[in-house]
Write an enzyme that holds these catalytic residues in place. Structure first.
Site, PDB file in Angstrom:
ATOM      1  N   TYR A 292       7.155 -24.550  49.536  1.00 56.98           N
ATOM      2  CA  TYR A 292       8.099 -23.579  50.094  1.00 56.98           C
ATOM      3  C   TYR A 292       7.505 -22.175  50.049  1.00 56.98           C
ATOM      4  CZ  TYR A 292      12.292 -20.615  50.310  1.00 56.98           C
ATOM      5  OH  TYR A 292      13.206 -19.653  50.638  1.00 56.98           O
TER       6      TYR A 292
ATOM      7  N   GLU B 202      21.830 -19.747  50.418  1.00 61.76           N
ATOM      8  CA  GLU B 202      21.883 -18.744  49.347  1.00 61.76           C
ATOM      9  C   GLU B 202      23.241 -18.789  48.654  1.00 61.76           C
ATOM     10  OE1 GLU B 202      19.543 -17.002  48.089  1.00 61.76           O
ATOM     11  OE2 GLU B 202      17.961 -17.020  49.597  1.00 61.76           O
TER      12      GLU B 202
ATOM     13  N   TRP C 144      17.075 -22.640  42.631  1.00 62.96           N
ATOM     14  CA  TRP C 144      16.663 -22.775  44.027  1.00 62.96           C
ATOM     15  C   TRP C 144      16.016 -24.134  44.276  1.00 62.96           C
ATOM     16  CZ3 TRP C 144      18.209 -21.259  48.370  1.00 62.96           C
ATOM     17  CH2 TRP C 144      17.425 -21.348  49.519  1.00 62.96           C
TER      18      TRP C 144
END
Length: 210
Positions: A26, A48, A56
């Site tokens: 990522y 988010e 995350w």
């Protein structure tokens, strides 16, 4: 002490990006690269929001399932989700089953649709969000130097709330700005510093993302 970790490939990354293959991929290919389309911005605002209180990495692992559950984050489709759809999503163990966050995603889809053209012909979520891009970006040498909010993220948060969006606090919006290239918080010395092409070595804007 440096906040960077040099991997087996000889490339320097922050420790969080070296923690797993998922996060490394990522970081190396997506984080901090410009996202300038409505659907892409809506997806990232949604993710988010789901990330709030979670790691995350958890959201990234579930991202394919989120895309499946939320019609690839097509705002028009998600805006049409009714109570029955929300209840069905609450039974989907593949995603984060939080009713407030699921309903927030539907609310934000409707706000995204409603935003189109409101601020002039051809305007929409992407143009609106990017209008809050600062003239300068941070130039952090250590992870401790990376801010968690900015005047622009505070202003963006307030503006989005005025347009009907929810789960868009200043910290969440700064994380969004980092993720979509509106600021560059890659650490100095990271192999990804400057990858967006939108900032010079001193943190000044070098051009428009469009």
């Amino acid at each position: 002490m440096s906040s960077l970790v040099t991997g087996p490939d000889g490339l320097a990354r922050p420790a969080w990006a070296a923690a797993s293959d998922l996060l490394r991929g990522y970081y190396d290919t997506e984080w901090g690269m410009p996202v300038t389309d409505e659907q892409g911005l809506f997806e990232r605002i949604s993710l988010e929001a789901f990330q709030s209180g979670l790691s995350w990495a958890t959201i990234l692992r579930k991202r394919p399932a989120f895309r499946d559950a939320f019609a690839d984050f097509d705002p028009d489709t998600v805006a049409g989700f009714d109570d029955a759809t929300v209840e069905a999503l609450m039974q989907d163990a593949r995603i984060v089953r939080n009713a407030r966050k699921i309903r927030a995603t539907v609310t934000n889809a409707r706000a995204t649709v409603g935003l189109r053209g409101r601020h002039g012909p051809g305007t929409g979520l992407a143009e609106f969000v990017w209008s809050f891009r600062p003239a300068r970006t941070p130039v952090p040498g250590r992870i401790e130097d990376v801010p968690t909010t900015s005047p622009e993220s505070v202003a963006l948060s307030k503006a989005l709330k005025k347009e009907g969006f929810v789960f868009v606090g200043p910290t969440t919006m700064f994380a969004l700005m980092e993720a979509v290239g509106m600021v560059d918080t890659h650490l100095l010395g990271s192999h990804r510093r400057g990858c967006s092409g939108l900032w010079d070595a001193e943190g000044k804007s070098t051009g428009d993302p469009w």
